[in-house]
Scaffold this motif. Structure first.
Motif, PDB file in Angstrom:
ATOM      1  N   LEU A  24       0.837  -1.204   0.000  1.00 29.06           N
ATOM      2  CA  LEU A  24       0.000   0.000   0.000  1.00 29.06           C
ATOM      3  C   LEU A  24       0.873   1.255   0.000  1.00 29.06           C
TER       4      LEU A  24
ATOM      5  N   LEU B 293       2.330   1.982  -3.483  1.00 28.64           N
ATOM      6  CA  LEU B 293       1.305   2.516  -4.385  1.00 28.64           C
ATOM      7  C   LEU B 293       0.895   3.931  -3.983  1.00 28.64           C
TER       8      LEU B 293
ATOM      9  N   ALA C  19       0.269   7.901  -5.842  1.00 29.09           N
ATOM     10  CA  ALA C  19      -1.196   7.879  -5.877  1.00 29.09           C
ATOM     11  C   ALA C  19      -1.727   8.422  -7.205  1.00 29.09           C
TER      12      ALA C  19
ATOM     13  N   VAL D 253      -2.530  -7.854  -4.135  1.00 28.16           N
ATOM     14  CA  VAL D 253      -3.385  -6.798  -4.705  1.00 28.16           C
ATOM     15  C   VAL D 253      -4.855  -7.145  -4.466  1.00 28.16           C
TER      16      VAL D 253
ATOM     17  N   LEU E  50      -5.724  -6.425  -0.945  1.00 27.83           N
ATOM     18  CA  LEU E  50      -5.812  -4.984  -0.701  1.00 27.83           C
ATOM     19  C   LEU E  50      -7.140  -4.432  -1.220  1.00 27.83           C
ATOM     20  N   ARG E  51      -7.620  -4.954  -2.371  1.00 27.89           N
ATOM     21  CA  ARG E  51      -8.903  -4.502  -2.908  1.00 27.89           C
ATOM     22  C   ARG E  51     -10.050  -4.892  -1.977  1.00 27.89           C
TER      23      ARG E  51
ATOM     24  N   ALA F  69     -10.262   0.392  -5.516  1.00 26.82           N
ATOM     25  CA  ALA F  69      -9.164   1.143  -4.896  1.00 26.82           C
ATOM     26  C   ALA F  69      -7.859   0.954  -5.648  1.00 26.82           C
ATOM     27  N   VAL F  70      -7.620  -0.261  -6.190  1.00 31.37           N
ATOM     28  CA  VAL F  70      -6.367  -0.531  -6.899  1.00 31.37           C
ATOM     29  C   VAL F  70      -6.710  -0.942  -8.320  1.00 31.37           C
ATOM     30  N   GLU F  71      -6.235  -0.175  -9.296  1.00 32.03           N
ATOM     31  CA  GLU F  71      -6.502  -0.463 -10.693  1.00 32.03           C
ATOM     32  C   GLU F  71      -5.302  -1.129 -11.339  1.00 32.03           C
ATOM     33  N   THR F  72      -5.570  -2.054 -12.263  1.00 31.60           N
ATOM     34  CA  THR F  72      -4.511  -2.640 -13.083  1.00 31.60           C
ATOM     35  C   THR F  72      -4.269  -1.717 -14.254  1.00 31.60           C
TER      36      THR F  72
ATOM     37  N   TYR G   6       0.268  -1.367 -11.449  1.00 33.09           N
ATOM     38  CA  TYR G   6      -0.940  -1.073 -10.681  1.00 33.09           C
ATOM     39  C   TYR G   6      -0.911   0.391 -10.240  1.00 33.09           C
TER      40      TYR G   6
ATOM     41  N   LEU H  72      -2.946   3.163  -7.406  1.00 32.27           N
ATOM     42  CA  LEU H  72      -3.878   3.373  -6.295  1.00 32.27           C
ATOM     43  C   LEU H  72      -4.817   4.505  -6.679  1.00 32.27           C
TER      44      LEU H  72
END
Length: 863
Positions: A35, A38, A42, A72, A75-76, A83-86, A91, A93
């Motif tokens: 976290l 990422l 941000a 990941v 974390l999502r 919250a976390v995009e590929t 990745y 945040l």
């Protein structure tokens, strides 16, 4: 990209994650690091390879990418699916940079909002997260920006803490010195510089940077060259003999190395020679002459401590009390720095040993130290390259020459046999010859032959012709027996006085009445010396002889002497601060003579002349007298910066109060001792004694004063919230007891600290009420302080006209009080507020008059 705005991430300290106002705990070691990596980018994608290296390190297994995908997903689940995009092979945040305190911190700094940025800092970045990438890539940069921000803001508490944590970061230490200087804590700044200089030398083998050395020079303020102290005692008149020794001293002056040590037996004329030669070469030392009697062989008192002599020299060099370092080593360093580029003569008289002398030796090649001692001080020869000059007894020819110079050549030539007898009886001792000459001068009608017969008949049993000690006692006895009985009694009683010299009123108290005539008789007989008008001193040998004689009136005389100092000290203390605590005293003994003091200047002058005596009397007086003497010196020693003396005095008072079994006296002594330790910056010890004072204080007023000293202590520490709390405690107690003076003082402190903490509205209300109360009771010193407090508040509020009015009112009060430093600082504030060129000139002119180093400090502040 969908932004999850409900997420807040704190990285400046231990990791803290808040989702929809709820704190989320991330389990394990890997997830928090993921976290954090990422969050530091941000809204922007982070390549998977970088994430893997940050979370798992450089030596990763083949399943690292699988582990990354698994974490990941975890974390999502905890932050929200979006919250976390590929993003491609990495990745991102999906939060705004403002949601991450570390990124917000940088943005605020970029905008110049230092205070807002520094409020975000909770501790070490990424505290508790194990990742070299976080520490080295982001952590180092965050620390650099933080340190730079603290340095730029010059917030003293943060600078102090960070300097201790980063002991070799010179730019940080430079800002710390500047902040201490701006806060008026020059002594602490000088000690900090010396601390850094030693560390750099020990650990890196280097000197401080040019910037730091320049700051050090500014802190010193160039005092020595402009002050030119002139402390040499008066030259002997007439001076005769010692031509060979004078020539030897002239030759030693040419050699640019080491101090000169003049040694010889008591009474052989070491001081007379040193002072006479110093006057002869005074033009070689245009930057000043320093002198101190180290009292190495005083029969009634211990030798003067080197730290005491150092403080006297620094005072003579016009170092302000607040700039005096606390530790003796730092004082010695400051002393040597002040003399570094000067040509100053230093006379160290009556040294006991090399250890007493070593800290007082200047290090500059243009300076010279002349030391006198009964010892040859071989340790000083070894350690400092001292050059010895042994002073022998005068031979017969030199003795006759000296006696003739004082008697007159015609009188001496008329009776050569008598002159020979007199010189033989004096055994080549200049002190004895001076007394004989004085006796002859007092009886011009007597033949020298008759005087010689009298001296022979006054010889002591076992007199050994040619022995200096025996000869001295014989001459002393002969001269003493010729005194009138009143003068003889005063001579005996003066030996009870423990100080280096005694004032007229103190001598009168010893005798129980007027003594001017008796002192004049003793001075004419050369048994005492009037060093300055109405202050008299013994030679060590004469003091010892007088003590041997004793008197049946010793106890009563000492009681009158102590009463003289207690009552005069109490009056002087009231002149310095009439609205403080009163000192309870009984009526003085019959026959005690008090010194009449009419102004603060007279009080300061009296304390200055009597300080060493007051400290010595703490070892001689009754327990009650000791407490009263220590309390009487409380304000003076604080204002003048004699903080080690202040601690010693209050320690003596604590011991004495326990002997009295008085909780009231012990409580008062403990709170004074606590505040004395605060002056030295020894805050832990200060609070220990303040705690003890509170525990003993049954009276609400005593408790209130103790809380008052605690608020001042916290204020010196920079802990303004704690200071405010203590001031409020004092205010409550003073108010409940109806103690208007104390209530007004505490209310001023409440106003000051609350204003410093941003509560301007309450500051104005409290400050105005305190001001009215100070005016009601006539506490002009706190009236001026409170006006300055109000002006400070108006400045923060942007109300320039109101602030200017307060400053100008404060100026009027400071002028009435004769508080020149208060005037100068107020003029400076006024000049800064309204760009008043005349006020600026007034400030600089006053500070140049009173305190050259502070003038330089003020000019730097105004720039």
């Amino acid at each position: 990209m969908t932004l999850v705005m409900q997420v807040e991430i704190e990285l400046l300290g231990p990791l803290r994650v808040v989702v929809d106002c709820a704190v989320v705990e991330l389990p394990g070691e890997r997830l928090p690091v993921l976290l954090a990596v990422l969050a530091m980018s941000a809204g922007q994608p982070v390549p998977a390879e970088r994430i893997v290296t940050a979370v798992w390190g450089v030596d990763v297994g083949v399943d690292a990418r699988t582990n990354l995908q698994s974490n990941v997903r975890r974390l999502r689940r905890m932050l929200g699916d979006s919250a976390v995009e590929t993003r491609g092979s990495g990745y991102a945040l999906a939060v705004a940079p403002e949601a991450v305190d570390a990124l917000r911190f940088g943005r605020l700094l970029d905008q110049g909002r230092l205070a807002d940025a520094l409020e975000l800092w909770r501790g070490d970045p990424f505290d508790g997260l194990r990742s070299d990438v976080l520490a080295q890539t982001y952590g180092v940069r965050l620390w650099e920006r933080y340190l730079d921000a603290v340095e730029r803001r010059a917030a003293l508490p943060e600078l102090t803490e960070l300097a201790d944590r980063h002991p070799l970061r010179e730019s940080l230490w430079a800002r710390l010195l500047e902040a201490l200087r701006a806060a008026g804590r020059d002594a602490e700044a000088l000690e900090r510089y010396e601390q850094l200089r030693r560390r750099l030398a020990d650990e890196l083998g280097t000197d401080p940077s040019p910037e730091l050395r320049a700051l050090h020079a500014e802190l010193l303020g160039g005092s020595a060259p402009g002050v030119m102290p002139r402390q040499l005692p008066a030259d002997a008149s007439p001076f005769s003999g010692r031509e060979a020794e004078l020539a030897a001293l002239d030759a030693l002056l040419v050699q640019a190395r080491g101090p000169v040590v003049i040694s010889g037996t008591a009474g052989v004329g070491k001081t007379t020679l040193a002072v006479h030669w110093a006057h002869r070469v005074v033009d070689r030392f245009p930057d000043g002459q320093l002198y101190v009697d180290l009292r190495g062989f005083d029969p009634s008192e211990p030798p003067l401590a080197p730290s005491e002599a150092l403080r006297g020299f620094l005072e003579a060099l016009r170092v302000p009390p607040r700039q005096l370092p606390a530790s003796p080593s730092a004082q010695a360093a400051l002393y040597r720095s002040l003399l570094a580029d000067s040509r100053t003569l230093v006379v160290l008289d009556n040294a006991r040993d090399a250890g007493q002398v070593a800290p007082l030796l200047p290090g500059a090649p243009g300076c010279l130290a002349v030391v006198t001692s009964r010892s040859q001080l071989p340790g000083l020869v070894t350690s400092a390259g001292a050059r010895p000059l042994a002073l022998d007894l005068l031979d017969a020819a030199a003795s006759r020459s000296l006696l003739a110079s004082r008697l007159g050549s015609e009188r001496a030539r008329a009776e050569p046999a008598a002159v020979a007898t007199l010189t033989e009886r004096c055994a080549g001792l200049p002190l004895a010859l001076a007394i004989v000459a004085a006796r002859a001068a007092l009886r011009p009608a007597y033949s020298l032959t008759r005087l010689a017969e009298e001296l022979a008949s006054a010889g002591l049993d076992g007199f050994d012709a040619g022995d200096a000690a025996s000869s001295a006692r014989s001459v002393f006895s002969w001269s003493y027996r010729s005194l009138s009985e009143p003068a003889a009694r005063v001579f005996r009683l003066l030996a009870l006085h423990p100080g280096p010299d005694v004032g007229l009123d103190a001598a009168a108290s010893l005798a129980g009445g007027e003594v001017r005539r008796e002192l004049d008789e003793l001075a004419r007989a050369h048994l005492v010396t009037e060093r300055t008008p109405e202050r008299y001193a013994f030679h060590d040998l004469l003091r010892a002889y007088a003590r041997e004689l004793g008197t049946a009136d010793d106890a009563a005389a000492l009681g009158r002497l102590l009463d003289h100092y207690v009552h005069t000290g109490r009056a002087a203390d009231q002149l310095l601060f009439s609205h403080g605590e009163t000192i309870p005293v009984d009526e003085p003994s019959s026959g005690t003579v008090l010194t009449a003091l009419a102004s603060e200047d007279e009080a300061l002058a009296w304390f200055g002349a009597e300080r060493l005596t007051l400290m010595a009397l703490l070892r001689l007086g009754s327990a009650e007298h000791v407490c009263q003497l220590a309390w009487a010196t409380h304000v003076y020693l604080h204002r003048q910066g004699f903080w080690h003396d202040r601690v010693a005095a209050q320690h003596a008072a604590v011991t004495a109060s326990r002997q009295l079994d008085s909780a009231v006296a012990e409580s008062r002594s403990c709170r004074y001792l606590g505040f004395a330790y605060a002056d030295l910056g020894r805050f832990d010890e200060a609070h220990v004694h303040l705690d003890r004072a509170l525990a003993l204080a049954a009276d609400p007023i005593d408790r209130a004063w103790t809380h008052h000293y605690r608020d001042l202590t916290f204020g010196q520490q920079g802990e303004e919230a704690s200071a405010l709390e203590a001031a409020r405690e004092a205010l409550s107690l003073f108010r409940a007891a109806g103690h208007v003076v104390g209530e007004a003082i505490a209310l001023s402190d409440v106003a000051w600290y609350s204003g410093r903490l941003g509560a301007d509205e309450s500051t104005l209300a409290d400050g105005k009420r305190a001001l009215a109360m100070h005016r009601q009771v006539g506490n002009r010193a706190y009236e001026a302080h409170t006006l300055s407090c109000l002006a400070d508040t108006y400045v923060r509020r942007g109300e320039v006209a109101a602030a200017e009015s307060c400053y100008r009112e404060a100026l009027v009060v400071f002028e009435v009080l004769g508080d020149r430093f208060g005037e100068a600082s107020t003029y400076a504030q006024l000049a800064d507020l309204v760009d008043d060129a005349d006020a600026r000139r007034q400030a600089e002119a006053i500070l140049r008059e009173l305190d050259p180093p502070a003038a330089e400090q003020l000019k730097a502040l105004l720039r």
